[in-house]
Design an enzyme around this catalytic site. Structure first.
Site, PDB file in Angstrom:
ATOM      1  N   ASP A 181      -2.273   9.990  -9.991  1.00  0.00           N
ATOM      2  CA  ASP A 181      -2.229   8.925 -10.999  1.00  0.00           C
ATOM      3  C   ASP A 181      -0.799   8.678 -11.471  1.00  0.00           C
ATOM      4  O   ASP A 181      -0.376   7.535 -11.648  1.00  0.00           O
ATOM      5  CB  ASP A 181      -3.103   9.289 -12.196  1.00  0.00           C
ATOM      6  CG  ASP A 181      -4.590   9.164 -11.900  1.00  0.00           C
ATOM      7  OD1 ASP A 181      -4.932   8.603 -10.837  1.00  0.00           O
ATOM      8  OD2 ASP A 181      -5.400   9.624 -12.724  1.00  0.00           O
ATOM      9  N   GLU A 195      -4.743   2.580  -4.233  1.00  0.00           N
ATOM     10  CA  GLU A 195      -3.280   2.669  -4.112  1.00  0.00           C
ATOM     11  C   GLU A 195      -2.678   1.363  -3.591  1.00  0.00           C
ATOM     12  O   GLU A 195      -1.547   1.346  -3.103  1.00  0.00           O
ATOM     13  CB  GLU A 195      -2.896   3.817  -3.181  1.00  0.00           C
ATOM     14  CG  GLU A 195      -3.257   3.630  -1.725  1.00  0.00           C
ATOM     15  CD  GLU A 195      -4.671   4.087  -1.376  1.00  0.00           C
ATOM     16  OE1 GLU A 195      -4.907   4.361  -0.182  1.00  0.00           O
ATOM     17  OE2 GLU A 195      -5.513   4.170  -2.283  1.00  0.00           O
ATOM     18  N   ASP A 246       0.845  -1.192   0.000  1.00  0.00           N
ATOM     19  CA  ASP A 246       0.000   0.000   0.000  1.00  0.00           C
ATOM     20  C   ASP A 246       0.882   1.244   0.000  1.00  0.00           C
ATOM     21  O   ASP A 246       1.871   1.320   0.746  1.00  0.00           O
ATOM     22  CB  ASP A 246      -0.906   0.003   1.234  1.00  0.00           C
ATOM     23  CG  ASP A 246      -1.943   1.102   1.165  1.00  0.00           C
ATOM     24  OD1 ASP A 246      -2.951   0.916   0.469  1.00  0.00           O
ATOM     25  OD2 ASP A 246      -1.738   2.151   1.813  1.00  0.00           O
ATOM     26  N   ASN A 248      -2.792  12.716  -2.794  1.00  0.00           N
ATOM     27  CA  ASN A 248      -3.823  13.067  -3.776  1.00  0.00           C
ATOM     28  C   ASN A 248      -4.437  14.427  -3.472  1.00  0.00           C
ATOM     29  O   ASN A 248      -4.631  15.254  -4.362  1.00  0.00           O
ATOM     30  CB  ASN A 248      -4.916  11.996  -3.768  1.00  0.00           C
ATOM     31  CG  ASN A 248      -5.077  11.315  -5.106  1.00  0.00           C
ATOM     32  OD1 ASN A 248      -4.428  11.668  -6.086  1.00  0.00           O
ATOM     33  ND2 ASN A 248      -5.941  10.335  -5.159  1.00  0.00           N
TER      34      ASN A 248
END
Length: 259
Positions: A139, A167, A122, A130
């Site tokens: 992204d 993620e 992760d 983000n």
């Protein structure tokens, strides 16, 4: 027939082999006179189908058909089907194996008695990344992490790197024991940290990952996934940018010390 074959070779309609012309003429004529179908490739890339049938008087009837367009359509259809198959099993953002294809690979890899390891990975503090940098940068971050994971595990025979969702990534490691899985997990942490992607919204300063490790020689896919997820949870609780191992679903998921 031999006259036709010889003329075809002399005109360059078929590639002229580096051997005796008459020997090639005899061999080619012998093949063409046998009952059945065969495909001929001409030097100009055309495809010609030869269909031979025996006649009632003991002779042979050969029908030649230009099937170039048909063969080209078949080839385009084959390539299209291959692309569609690839798209169906590939995550569109990262290019890794997608969740559905990973689940299929995991089900096939669960062979009783064979050691199987799984890494659950992760990206640390990704929501903050983000929110702080924007979704486009988020992204791009995931693409870079995915590329590095694919590169890291490419030399491992049978490894399947997948984007599990958001993620989160998973690495399937068939025939890999716990010690090797732990080493590979540490390598994943170091590789992603080595990208040096700035992350001012994390105490680490750069993008890092946490890794949960599970290993089994029996059990279900759900048990293995839950075990790796428990290891990931423990790695997050230990401060992130580290690995933790869960031997079984019932383990405490914190049996090894932080790497």
């Amino acid at each position: 027939m031999r006259t036709i074959v010889r003329a075809s070779l002399e005109r360059g309609e078929q590639a002229m082999p580096e051997t005796d012309l008459e020997e090639v003429v005899e061999r080619t004529a012998d093949v063409l006179l046998r009952e059945g179908e065969r495909l001929l490739r001409l030097s100009d890339s055309r495809a010609v189908q030869a269909r031979t049938t025996e006649t009632s008087d003991g002779g042979s009837l050969i029908v030649f058909s230009d099937v170039t367009a048909h063969r080209e359509r078949e080839e385009r259809l084959r390539e299209l089907n291959e692309r569609l198959s690839t798209l169906a099993s590939t995550d569109s953002l990262t290019g890794l194996t997608n969740r559905r294809a990973f689940d299929n690979a995991l089900a096939k890899a669960l062979i009783p008695g064979r050691r199987l390891s799984l890494l659950m990975i992760d990206v640390d503090s990704f929501k903050a990344y983000n929110d702080g940098y924007g979704h486009l940068e988020g992204d791009e971050c995931l693409r870079q992490v995915a590329d590095r994971l694919a590169e890291t595990f490419a030399p491992v025979y049978g490894a399947v790197a997948a984007r599990y969702g958001g993620e989160e990534f998973t690495i399937l490691l068939p025939s890999v024991d716990l010690d090797e899985a732990q080493s590979l997990a540490l390598m994943a942490c170091n590789s992603v940290r080595g990208l040096s992607i700035p992350h001012t919204f994390s105490e680490k300063g750069v993008v890092t990952v946490s890794v949960g490790i599970a290993c089994t020689a029996s059990g279900s896919a759900r048990e293995l996934l839950n075990s790796a997820d428990a290891g990931l949870y423990a790695a997050k609780a230990a401060g992130r940018d580290c690995t933790r191992t869960a031997l079984t679903q019932r383990s405490t998921a914190s049996l090894n010390s932080p790497h």
